[in-house]
Design a protein around this motif. Sequence first.
Motif, PDB file in Angstrom:
ATOM      1  N   PHE A 101      11.116  37.928  24.602  1.00 32.48           N
ATOM      2  CA  PHE A 101      11.017  37.671  26.041  1.00 32.48           C
ATOM      3  C   PHE A 101      10.009  36.559  26.340  1.00 32.48           C
ATOM      4  CE2 PHE A 101      12.254  42.393  26.654  1.00 32.48           C
ATOM      5  CZ  PHE A 101      13.589  42.064  26.522  1.00 32.48           C
ATOM      6  N   ALA A 102       8.896  36.563  25.607  1.00 29.21           N
ATOM      7  CA  ALA A 102       7.889  35.506  25.815  1.00 29.21           C
ATOM      8  C   ALA A 102       8.456  34.143  25.433  1.00 29.21           C
ATOM      9  CB  ALA A 102       6.634  35.811  24.995  1.00 29.21           C
ATOM     10  N   ALA A 103       9.211  34.108  24.335  1.00 31.69           N
ATOM     11  CA  ALA A 103       9.819  32.851  23.905  1.00 31.69           C
ATOM     12  C   ALA A 103      10.836  32.358  24.927  1.00 31.69           C
ATOM     13  CB  ALA A 103      10.481  33.027  22.539  1.00 31.69           C
ATOM     14  N   ALA A 104      11.653  33.275  25.456  1.00 32.03           N
ATOM     15  CA  ALA A 104      12.665  32.897  26.439  1.00 32.03           C
ATOM     16  C   ALA A 104      12.018  32.301  27.689  1.00 32.03           C
ATOM     17  CB  ALA A 104      13.511  34.108  26.807  1.00 32.03           C
ATOM     18  N   GLU A 105      10.955  32.926  28.152  1.00 33.72           N
ATOM     19  CA  GLU A 105      10.272  32.420  29.359  1.00 33.72           C
ATOM     20  C   GLU A 105       9.667  31.040  29.095  1.00 33.72           C
ATOM     21  OE1 GLU A 105       6.768  33.690  32.541  1.00 33.72           O
ATOM     22  OE2 GLU A 105       7.227  34.980  30.823  1.00 33.72           O
ATOM     23  N   LEU A 111      12.385  23.491  29.344  1.00 33.71           N
ATOM     24  CA  LEU A 111      13.669  22.794  29.234  1.00 33.71           C
ATOM     25  C   LEU A 111      13.789  21.742  30.332  1.00 33.71           C
ATOM     26  CD1 LEU A 111      16.309  25.549  28.347  1.00 33.71           C
ATOM     27  CD2 LEU A 111      15.885  23.433  27.071  1.00 33.71           C
ATOM     28  N   ASP A 112      14.307  20.568  29.963  1.00 30.40           N
ATOM     29  CA  ASP A 112      14.454  19.481  30.924  1.00 30.40           C
ATOM     30  C   ASP A 112      15.915  19.193  31.251  1.00 30.40           C
ATOM     31  OD1 ASP A 112      15.188  18.487  28.491  1.00 30.40           O
ATOM     32  OD2 ASP A 112      13.952  16.672  28.585  1.00 30.40           O
ATOM     33  N   ARG A 113      16.816  20.082  30.785  1.00 29.77           N
ATOM     34  CA  ARG A 113      18.240  19.894  31.038  1.00 29.77           C
ATOM     35  C   ARG A 113      18.951  21.222  30.839  1.00 29.77           C
ATOM     36  NH1 ARG A 113      20.880  16.686  26.023  1.00 29.77           N
ATOM     37  NH2 ARG A 113      22.722  17.632  26.952  1.00 29.77           N
ATOM     38  N   ASP A 114      20.208  21.302  31.280  1.00 31.65           N
ATOM     39  CA  ASP A 114      21.005  22.490  31.030  1.00 31.65           C
ATOM     40  C   ASP A 114      21.184  22.671  29.522  1.00 31.65           C
ATOM     41  OD1 ASP A 114      21.218  22.597  33.741  1.00 31.65           O
ATOM     42  OD2 ASP A 114      23.314  21.950  33.831  1.00 31.65           O
ATOM     43  N   ALA A 115      21.172  23.905  29.053  1.00 34.24           N
ATOM     44  CA  ALA A 115      21.271  24.148  27.613  1.00 34.24           C
ATOM     45  C   ALA A 115      21.766  25.565  27.383  1.00 34.24           C
ATOM     46  CB  ALA A 115      19.916  23.943  26.944  1.00 34.24           C
ATOM     47  N   THR A 127      19.929  43.205  25.322  1.00 31.60           N
ATOM     48  CA  THR A 127      18.784  42.298  25.340  1.00 31.60           C
ATOM     49  C   THR A 127      19.161  40.961  25.979  1.00 31.60           C
ATOM     50  OG1 THR A 127      17.834  43.313  23.361  1.00 31.60           O
ATOM     51  CG2 THR A 127      17.069  41.105  23.935  1.00 31.60           C
ATOM     52  N   GLY A 128      20.354  40.479  25.672  1.00 37.42           N
ATOM     53  CA  GLY A 128      20.788  39.206  26.249  1.00 37.42           C
ATOM     54  C   GLY A 128      20.814  39.224  27.769  1.00 37.42           C
ATOM     55  N   ASP A 129      21.154  40.372  28.350  1.00 37.43           N
ATOM     56  CA  ASP A 129      21.156  40.495  29.805  1.00 37.43           C
ATOM     57  C   ASP A 129      19.738  40.310  30.360  1.00 37.43           C
ATOM     58  OD1 ASP A 129      23.769  41.130  29.319  1.00 37.43           O
ATOM     59  OD2 ASP A 129      23.581  43.255  29.827  1.00 37.43           O
ATOM     60  N   LYS A 130      18.759  40.910  29.663  1.00 33.03           N
ATOM     61  CA  LYS A 130      17.364  40.790  30.108  1.00 33.03           C
ATOM     62  C   LYS A 130      16.863  39.362  29.940  1.00 33.03           C
ATOM     63  CE  LYS A 130      16.455  45.603  28.853  1.00 33.03           C
ATOM     64  NZ  LYS A 130      15.712  46.525  27.942  1.00 33.03           N
ATOM     65  N   VAL A 131      17.235  38.721  28.818  1.00 35.36           N
ATOM     66  CA  VAL A 131      16.847  37.329  28.603  1.00 35.36           C
ATOM     67  C   VAL A 131      17.445  36.442  29.687  1.00 35.36           C
ATOM     68  CG1 VAL A 131      17.139  35.338  27.063  1.00 35.36           C
ATOM     69  CG2 VAL A 131      16.509  37.574  26.113  1.00 35.36           C
ATOM     70  N   THR A 138      12.845  32.085  35.822  1.00 40.28           N
ATOM     71  CA  THR A 138      11.868  31.061  35.433  1.00 40.28           C
ATOM     72  C   THR A 138      12.344  29.658  35.766  1.00 40.28           C
ATOM     73  OG1 THR A 138      11.169  32.484  33.592  1.00 40.28           O
ATOM     74  CG2 THR A 138      10.483  30.178  33.506  1.00 40.28           C
ATOM     75  N   ALA A 139      13.639  29.397  35.587  1.00 43.91           N
ATOM     76  CA  ALA A 139      14.175  28.047  35.820  1.00 43.91           C
ATOM     77  C   ALA A 139      15.436  28.132  36.681  1.00 43.91           C
ATOM     78  CB  ALA A 139      14.469  27.367  34.488  1.00 43.91           C
ATOM     79  N   PRO A 140      15.274  28.459  37.948  1.00 45.39           N
ATOM     80  CA  PRO A 140      16.456  28.668  38.814  1.00 45.39           C
ATOM     81  C   PRO A 140      17.287  27.408  39.047  1.00 45.39           C
ATOM     82  CG  PRO A 140      14.427  28.667  40.106  1.00 45.39           C
ATOM     83  CD  PRO A 140      14.009  28.661  38.685  1.00 45.39           C
ATOM     84  N   ASN A 141      16.720  26.245  38.812  1.00 50.96           N
ATOM     85  CA  ASN A 141      17.435  24.996  39.074  1.00 50.96           C
ATOM     86  C   ASN A 141      18.227  24.499  37.862  1.00 50.96           C
ATOM     87  OD1 ASN A 141      16.377  24.829  41.709  1.00 50.96           O
ATOM     88  ND2 ASN A 141      14.494  23.890  40.925  1.00 50.96           N
ATOM     89  N   LEU A 142      18.118  25.186  36.721  1.00 48.15           N
ATOM     90  CA  LEU A 142      18.852  24.810  35.518  1.00 48.15           C
ATOM     91  C   LEU A 142      19.951  25.827  35.229  1.00 48.15           C
ATOM     92  CD1 LEU A 142      16.021  23.728  33.027  1.00 48.15           C
ATOM     93  CD2 LEU A 142      17.578  22.237  34.301  1.00 48.15           C
ATOM     94  N   THR A 143      20.983  25.381  34.540  1.00 49.68           N
ATOM     95  CA  THR A 143      22.006  26.300  34.043  1.00 49.68           C
ATOM     96  C   THR A 143      21.717  26.563  32.569  1.00 49.68           C
ATOM     97  OG1 THR A 143      23.674  25.450  35.583  1.00 49.68           O
ATOM     98  CG2 THR A 143      24.473  26.665  33.649  1.00 49.68           C
TER      99      THR A 143
END
Length: 449
Positions: A101-105, A111-115, A127-131, A138-143
Amino acid sequence: MRIAMIGTGYVGLVSGACFSDFGHEVVCVDKDAGKIERLHQNIMPIYEPGLDQLVASNVKAGRLSFTTDVAEAVKGADAVFIAVGTPSRRGDGHADLSYVFAAAEEVARHLDRDAVLVTKSTVPVGTGDKVERIVRDTAPNLTIRVASNPEFLREGAAIEDFKRPDRVVCGVEDEGAREVLAQVYRPLSLNQSAPVVFTSRRTAEIIKYAANAFLATKITFINEIADLCEAAGADVQEVARGIGLDNRIGRKFLHAGPGYGGSCFPKDTLALLQSAEQCDVPLRIVEAVVSVNDGRKRAMGRKIIKAMGGEAAGKTVALLGLTFKPNTDDMRDSPAIAIVQALQDEGATVRACDPEGVEQASKMLTGVEFCEGAYETAKDADAVVIVTEWDAYRALDLKRIASLARNPLLVDLRNVYSHEEAAKAGLAYVGIGKASRPVGLPQTARAAS
């Protein structure tokens, strides 16, 4: 493609090196500055055959690099893989997901682009749902698409497993993630027919745990059959061959021994049980596997003591091999740990050697005298025990072992040798799943007596 690998442990380093060997541009990141500095010097944090050469060649080619800076690693990345540890939490067996979770945040912040963010760490279902929620907040403007790509690497054969896999499992929830992962693994489809299996994210998470639990079950099953063989006068190796020739069963993971260990099976079976409990679904078979395997490790200590006449106090036991399997330095949940403890509890002195595992073992085992090799370890021993089936122990001079030991007894917990080979060298022999016989008494004579 540009790939960032978060974590340079066993999975992250092997995966990153192999992806770069496919031609991708890979940046591996780790918070441990000392580890990154050693990697810059081509000093591997783990022992894995061929890994140092693979890393060196791809660093030289400019496809693989290492850093402590997450922002640098994920800049311009098409895919970011999370390959951090998910150890069992002390006390309850739950997988500790705090590093994931810390790594995901942190990735989402930089991140500077969609990924596509891919969990390669072994994680419980959901777990993927939580991530996904973490990166969205954390990054609402990125996909940032979240996918699951569990690893199926055997320690000691990880590079081969990565490059020539039985299958690649990708859990995705949208076409965008599917397309990116298809490109990441495109080199495999060009070189061979390894199936890339696309599933839902939750399905992929369960596949990993189910696979390891099934393999752990096969190991535990043949270990219990070995006990029956010893009591009934049968040979477990012949039994394993007899059932393994059935294609529905298969030959792999039917080698009787002192129990499974390592970084995967112990923690993954426990984590699967915790997931099942949360879903109110009992997994009785897996529960039994965990219980039986835990008991078997200490039972091997009792087996050694029984072979010495039932008394360990004041005696010296020589252990050949300490790691949970050969071709690795991994001591995590190795049967050797429980065996050493059981022997020491009964007053035995333990001497040991291992081709690669002594450094790690010395951090986990106290009161053990570590030796250079098998013959030094066997000197003046009351029992010589093969714990790990390293190649270095497959062609021992058994006559020399017999002459060096105080008591000519070989306890073979991996069935590397046979009664006949040991008897010819003047050694009493105790194997796994085999009826014991006195020194020098042929099987035919025993059958007739």
